[in-house]
Design a protein around this motif. Structure first.
Motif, PDB file in Angstrom:
ATOM      1  N   ARG A 144       1.095  -0.945   0.212  1.00  0.00           N
ATOM      2  CA  ARG A 144       0.209  -0.022   0.625  1.00  0.00           C
ATOM      3  C   ARG A 144       0.965   1.307  -0.136  1.00  0.00           C
ATOM      4  NH1 ARG A 144      -4.583  -2.040   4.184  1.00  0.00           N
ATOM      5  NH2 ARG A 144      -5.103  -3.684   2.543  1.00  0.00           N
ATOM      6  N   LYS A 145       0.641   1.862   0.864  1.00  0.00           N
ATOM      7  CA  LYS A 145       1.038   2.882   1.422  1.00  0.00           C
ATOM      8  C   LYS A 145       2.821   3.392   1.539  1.00  0.00           C
ATOM      9  CE  LYS A 145      -2.435   6.598   0.426  1.00  0.00           C
ATOM     10  NZ  LYS A 145      -2.451   8.099   0.832  1.00  0.00           N
ATOM     11  N   ALA A 146       3.423   1.650   2.265  1.00  0.00           N
ATOM     12  CA  ALA A 146       4.256   1.799   3.086  1.00  0.00           C
ATOM     13  C   ALA A 146       5.228   1.255   2.706  1.00  0.00           C
ATOM     14  CB  ALA A 146       4.072   0.724   4.201  1.00  0.00           C
ATOM     15  N   ALA A 147       6.305   2.131   2.796  1.00  0.00           N
ATOM     16  CA  ALA A 147       7.674   1.557   2.045  1.00  0.00           C
ATOM     17  C   ALA A 147       8.640   0.356   3.175  1.00  0.00           C
ATOM     18  CB  ALA A 147       8.644   1.762   1.704  1.00  0.00           C
ATOM     19  N   LEU A 148       8.735  -0.921   3.186  1.00  0.00           N
ATOM     20  CA  LEU A 148       9.132  -2.412   3.745  1.00  0.00           C
ATOM     21  C   LEU A 148      11.125  -2.478   3.203  1.00  0.00           C
ATOM     22  CD1 LEU A 148       5.923  -4.109   3.950  1.00  0.00           C
ATOM     23  CD2 LEU A 148       6.463  -2.282   5.539  1.00  0.00           C
ATOM     24  N   HIS A 149      12.058  -2.161   4.006  1.00  0.00           N
ATOM     25  CA  HIS A 149      12.926  -2.201   4.364  1.00  0.00           C
ATOM     26  C   HIS A 149      14.055  -3.556   4.757  1.00  0.00           C
ATOM     27  CE1 HIS A 149      13.250   2.293   3.605  1.00  0.00           C
ATOM     28  NE2 HIS A 149      12.829   1.879   4.360  1.00  0.00           N
ATOM     29  N   THR A 150      14.398  -4.633   4.025  1.00  0.00           N
ATOM     30  CA  THR A 150      14.560  -6.287   4.407  1.00  0.00           C
ATOM     31  C   THR A 150      16.541  -5.895   3.204  1.00  0.00           C
ATOM     32  OG1 THR A 150      12.431  -6.274   4.055  1.00  0.00           O
ATOM     33  CG2 THR A 150      13.765  -8.377   4.003  1.00  0.00           C
ATOM     34  N   LEU A 151      16.734  -7.079   4.367  1.00  0.00           N
ATOM     35  CA  LEU A 151      18.445  -7.271   3.833  1.00  0.00           C
ATOM     36  C   LEU A 151      17.812  -7.901   2.596  1.00  0.00           C
ATOM     37  CD1 LEU A 151      20.557  -8.049   7.004  1.00  0.00           C
ATOM     38  CD2 LEU A 151      20.552  -5.206   6.220  1.00  0.00           C
ATOM     39  N   THR A 152      19.167  -7.586   1.758  1.00  0.00           N
ATOM     40  CA  THR A 152      19.764  -8.513   0.840  1.00  0.00           C
ATOM     41  C   THR A 152      20.575  -9.698   1.461  1.00  0.00           C
ATOM     42  OG1 THR A 152      21.406  -7.598   0.361  1.00  0.00           O
ATOM     43  CG2 THR A 152      19.176  -6.684  -0.652  1.00  0.00           C
ATOM     44  N   HIS A 153      20.718 -11.235   0.323  1.00  0.00           N
ATOM     45  CA  HIS A 153      21.583 -11.552   1.053  1.00  0.00           C
ATOM     46  C   HIS A 153      22.895 -10.972   1.201  1.00  0.00           C
ATOM     47  CE1 HIS A 153      23.363 -15.419   0.939  1.00  0.00           C
ATOM     48  NE2 HIS A 153      24.094 -14.669   0.315  1.00  0.00           N
ATOM     49  N   LEU A 154      23.789 -10.023   0.597  1.00  0.00           N
ATOM     50  CA  LEU A 154      24.750  -9.098   0.726  1.00  0.00           C
ATOM     51  C   LEU A 154      25.057  -8.397   1.843  1.00  0.00           C
ATOM     52  CD1 LEU A 154      27.448  -8.292  -0.527  1.00  0.00           C
ATOM     53  CD2 LEU A 154      26.252  -6.892  -1.968  1.00  0.00           C
ATOM     54  N   GLY A 155      24.001  -7.404   1.969  1.00  0.00           N
ATOM     55  CA  GLY A 155      23.482  -7.168   3.594  1.00  0.00           C
ATOM     56  C   GLY A 155      23.811  -8.338   4.790  1.00  0.00           C
ATOM     57  N   LEU A 156      22.978  -9.366   4.804  1.00  0.00           N
ATOM     58  CA  LEU A 156      22.985 -10.399   5.736  1.00  0.00           C
ATOM     59  C   LEU A 156      25.177 -10.845   5.708  1.00  0.00           C
ATOM     60  CD1 LEU A 156      21.808 -12.038   7.621  1.00  0.00           C
ATOM     61  CD2 LEU A 156      21.565 -13.536   6.151  1.00  0.00           C
ATOM     62  N   THR A 157      25.531 -11.372   4.540  1.00  0.00           N
ATOM     63  CA  THR A 157      27.010 -11.290   4.338  1.00  0.00           C
ATOM     64  C   THR A 157      27.862 -10.015   5.143  1.00  0.00           C
ATOM     65  OG1 THR A 157      26.168 -12.770   2.290  1.00  0.00           O
ATOM     66  CG2 THR A 157      29.093 -12.152   2.665  1.00  0.00           C
ATOM     67  N   LEU A 158      27.751  -8.841   4.836  1.00  0.00           N
ATOM     68  CA  LEU A 158      28.233  -8.140   5.225  1.00  0.00           C
ATOM     69  C   LEU A 158      28.014  -8.453   7.452  1.00  0.00           C
ATOM     70  CD1 LEU A 158      30.207  -5.500   4.630  1.00  0.00           C
ATOM     71  CD2 LEU A 158      28.007  -3.907   4.896  1.00  0.00           C
ATOM     72  N   LEU A 159      26.676  -8.203   7.478  1.00  0.00           N
ATOM     73  CA  LEU A 159      26.324  -8.447   9.275  1.00  0.00           C
ATOM     74  C   LEU A 159      26.835  -9.677   9.473  1.00  0.00           C
ATOM     75  CD1 LEU A 159      22.719  -7.420   9.829  1.00  0.00           C
ATOM     76  CD2 LEU A 159      25.372  -5.844   9.964  1.00  0.00           C
ATOM     77  N   ASN A 160      27.211 -10.911   9.122  1.00  0.00           N
ATOM     78  CA  ASN A 160      27.635 -11.742   8.998  1.00  0.00           C
ATOM     79  C   ASN A 160      29.687 -12.025   8.876  1.00  0.00           C
ATOM     80  OD1 ASN A 160      25.379 -12.497  10.553  1.00  0.00           O
ATOM     81  ND2 ASN A 160      24.620 -13.965   8.388  1.00  0.00           N
ATOM     82  N   THR A 161      29.853 -11.891   8.153  1.00  0.00           N
ATOM     83  CA  THR A 161      30.994 -11.511   8.455  1.00  0.00           C
ATOM     84  C   THR A 161      32.383 -10.964   9.316  1.00  0.00           C
ATOM     85  OG1 THR A 161      31.692 -10.337   5.588  1.00  0.00           O
ATOM     86  CG2 THR A 161      33.759 -10.465   6.570  1.00  0.00           C
ATOM     87  N   ASN A 162      33.405 -12.173   9.552  1.00  0.00           N
ATOM     88  CA  ASN A 162      33.847 -11.187  11.125  1.00  0.00           C
ATOM     89  C   ASN A 162      34.982 -10.406  11.284  1.00  0.00           C
ATOM     90  OD1 ASN A 162      32.604 -13.387  12.651  1.00  0.00           O
ATOM     91  ND2 ASN A 162      34.010 -14.902  11.634  1.00  0.00           N
ATOM     92  N   GLY A 163      35.425 -10.384   9.980  1.00  0.00           N
ATOM     93  CA  GLY A 163      36.573  -9.279   9.429  1.00  0.00           C
ATOM     94  C   GLY A 163      38.064  -9.451  10.338  1.00  0.00           C
ATOM     95  N   PRO A 164      38.772  -8.986   9.369  1.00  0.00           N
ATOM     96  CA  PRO A 164      39.876  -9.719  10.124  1.00  0.00           C
ATOM     97  C   PRO A 164      40.839 -10.980  10.574  1.00  0.00           C
ATOM     98  CG  PRO A 164      39.904  -6.949   9.941  1.00  0.00           C
ATOM     99  CD  PRO A 164      38.644  -7.330   9.852  1.00  0.00           C
ATOM    100  N   ALA A 165      41.510 -11.229  10.741  1.00  0.00           N
ATOM    101  CA  ALA A 165      42.150 -12.276  11.758  1.00  0.00           C
ATOM    102  C   ALA A 165      42.997 -11.133  12.602  1.00  0.00           C
ATOM    103  CB  ALA A 165      42.792 -13.142  10.856  1.00  0.00           C
ATOM    104  N   PRO A 166      43.341 -11.346  14.496  1.00  0.00           N
ATOM    105  CA  PRO A 166      43.612 -10.289  14.696  1.00  0.00           C
ATOM    106  C   PRO A 166      45.306 -10.863  13.840  1.00  0.00           C
ATOM    107  CG  PRO A 166      42.416 -11.569  15.516  1.00  0.00           C
ATOM    108  CD  PRO A 166      42.394 -12.215  14.586  1.00  0.00           C
ATOM    109  N   ALA A 167      46.192  -9.621  14.817  1.00  0.00           N
ATOM    110  CA  ALA A 167      47.603  -9.886  13.250  1.00  0.00           C
ATOM    111  C   ALA A 167      48.296 -10.809  14.409  1.00  0.00           C
ATOM    112  CB  ALA A 167      48.353  -8.628  13.774  1.00  0.00           C
ATOM    113  N   GLY A 168      49.615 -11.676  13.419  1.00  0.00           N
ATOM    114  CA  GLY A 168      50.165 -12.928  14.291  1.00  0.00           C
ATOM    115  C   GLY A 168      49.841 -14.113  14.847  1.00  0.00           C
ATOM    116  N   THR A 169      48.026 -14.158  13.854  1.00  0.00           N
ATOM    117  CA  THR A 169      47.634 -15.832  13.977  1.00  0.00           C
ATOM    118  C   THR A 169      47.972 -16.381  12.460  1.00  0.00           C
ATOM    119  OG1 THR A 169      45.880 -14.571  13.169  1.00  0.00           O
ATOM    120  CG2 THR A 169      46.009 -14.798  15.345  1.00  0.00           C
TER     121      THR A 169
END
Length: 86
Positions: free
Chosen positions: A61-86
């Motif tokens: 209707r008049k409402a805009a509904l926001h949802t994550l894409t697969h890419l957005g979910l992947t970005l949120l679930n990424t652990n980031g870089p490994a700590p130095a020295g591992t």
């Protein structure tokens, strides 16, 4: 919120992305309330995230509904870089 996500997207945009992840199919008004920003700001950030392919928008209707894409979910679930020295 992961610090790397905030560094990448900016604090407010990262909050918006996390709110969309936690509340799929939320309206722009709900997004604004949950993120603690104005509806205009929520709309602007959601548009940027959608342009980057991280979220999607559907209309009910008049409402805009926001949802994550697969890419957005992947970005949120990424652990980031490994700590130095591992």
């Amino acid at each position: 919120m992961p610090p790397a996500l905030s560094a990448l997207l900016g604090r407010t945009r990262a909050v918006v992305l996390c709110v969309i992840a936690d509340h799929p199919a939320c309206t722009t008004t709900q997004l604004a309330q949950r993120a603690g920003i104005s509806p205009a700001s929520a709309s602007e950030h959601a548009t940027t995230l959608r342009s980057a392919g991280l979220t999607t928008l559907t209309r009910e209707r008049k409402a805009a509904l926001h949802t994550l894409t697969h890419l957005g979910l992947t970005l949120l679930n990424t652990n980031g870089p490994a700590p130095a020295g591992t």
